[in-house]
Design an enzyme around this catalytic site. Structure first.
Site, PDB file in Angstrom:
ATOM      1  CB  ILE A 204      -0.947  -0.008   1.228  1.00 12.80           C
ATOM      2  CG1 ILE A 204      -2.010   1.088   1.107  1.00 12.80           C
ATOM      3  CG2 ILE A 204      -0.149   0.108   2.531  1.00 12.80           C
ATOM      4  CD1 ILE A 204      -3.095   0.991   2.162  1.00 12.80           C
ATOM      5  CE  LYS A 205       2.698   2.662   5.029  1.00 13.79           C
ATOM      6  NZ  LYS A 205       3.838   2.711   5.936  1.00 13.79           N
ATOM      7  CG  ASP A 206       3.932   0.489  -4.380  1.00 18.42           C
ATOM      8  OD1 ASP A 206       4.887   0.408  -3.590  1.00 18.42           O
ATOM      9  OD2 ASP A 206       3.696  -0.371  -5.246  1.00 18.42           O
TER      10      ASP A 206
ATOM     11  N   GLY B 209       4.417   6.726  -1.307  1.00 20.69           N
ATOM     12  CA  GLY B 209       5.670   7.164  -1.917  1.00 20.69           C
ATOM     13  C   GLY B 209       5.424   8.048  -3.120  1.00 20.69           C
TER      14      GLY B 209
END
Length: 305
Positions: free
Chosen positions: A44-46, A49
């Site tokens: 999910i951190k895509d 970022g």
């Protein structure tokens, strides 16, 4: 779908629906898990970022000469590095030694430099080291996911609307893990605006402090805090589910063996909490949760052993 940059593949992840035929829950109820591990960088951190770098470029804080420095357990670093590649921006990530080698190897594969801090200092030690580095490296920029309000806004503007748009039935509860707090806060804020009656349930491992527990080490990665994230202020959380390592890993293994869902232990914990929640709700309730990342980055931790 044809893309020319990998960041175009971020988002629009599918849901997996669990019903009473899969797990014990009231009839006509369901758990919907957003499969965020299917993002191109594996988590999910895509989303975060990409959003942080786009915001930095728009405000002039990030240029071609910038070096991005960030304390991270790994997934935010991967998300940042993925988008940074599109702009040829240098990245340095400060990682406590205890976190999985797979995530560190992926960050390196994407061109990042990794600097370690002692495990016993936790993420607080990584934050302090990142700030020290920024003082010595010219043109450096610290997104600082743990205190940057662009963190919850990334999810408020992306995954929140996706959930609301793709699920046509009313959502009874939103259940999700809390690490930096950005995913939970941003998504919860958006969903609460659409439905004032939705229940908000935070998930943390034993060893996290949000439910009044004492901080100590735990094997579930990606969630759990040593301090209360600032993003949770102003959000009325209806309850916390504290999940043991044993229960979180048991469901992680079960999700793989029964549904073919190769998710990380924070997903196992989120599912355990979602199951607890749906079991105390009336017939026909709908619970939404998030599976943040995949199992492949925890194999060295014996996630399936």
């Amino acid at each position: 779908m044809i893309i020319t940059t990998i960041t175009e593949a971020i988002g629009s992840t599918p849901f997996f629906k669990f019903t009473a035929k899969d797990y014990p829950m009231p009839q006509h109820s369901a758990i919907y898990a957003k499969l965020e591990y299917l993002n191109p960088g594996g988590s999910i951190k895509d989303r975060l970022g990409h959003y942080l770098i786009q915001q930095g470029i728009q405000t002039g804080q990030i240029t071609k000469e910038t070096t991005i420095i960030e304390p991270t357990a790994g997934n935010t670093g991967i998300g940042l590095a993925l988008t940074a590649l599109s702009y040829s921006i240098k990245t340095i990530f400060v990682v406590p030694e205890k976190f999985s080698m797979e995530k560190q190897q992926v960050m390196k594969a994407l061109g990042a430099i990794i600097i370690h801090t002692p495990s016993e200092l936790g993420i607080v030690g990584a934050i302090e080291k990142s700030k020290e580095l920024a003082k010595t490296i010219p043109h450096s920029f610290l997104p600082m996911q743990f205190e940057n309000w662009a963190n919850p806004m990334a999810y408020y503007q992306t995954i929140g609307p996706e959930i609301s748009r793709e699920l046509t039935e009313p959502i009874t509860s939103f259940v999700a893990g809390i690490g930096s707090g950005g995913t939970f806060a941003g998504t919860a804020k958006y969903l609460k605006e659409q439905n004032a009656d939705i229940r908000l349930i935070g998930v943390e491992p034993e060893g996290s402090i949000l439910n009044g527990g004492t901080a100590h080490s735990h094997k579930i990665e990606g969630i759990g805090v040593e301090f209360t994230p600032p993003f949770l202020s102003g959000i009325t959380i209806d309850g916390f589910e504290m999940i043991s390592d044993q229960e979180g890993f048991a469901y992680t293994k079960q999700l793989a063996k029964q549904q073919g869902l190769l998710v990380g232990s924070s997903s196992g914990a989120a599912f355990a909490a979602a199951l607890h929640e749906v079991q105390r709700l009336p017939l026909g309730s709908s619970v939404v949760t998030i599976f943040p990342d995949g199992a492949d980055r925890y194999l060295s931790k014996g996630i399936y052993s």
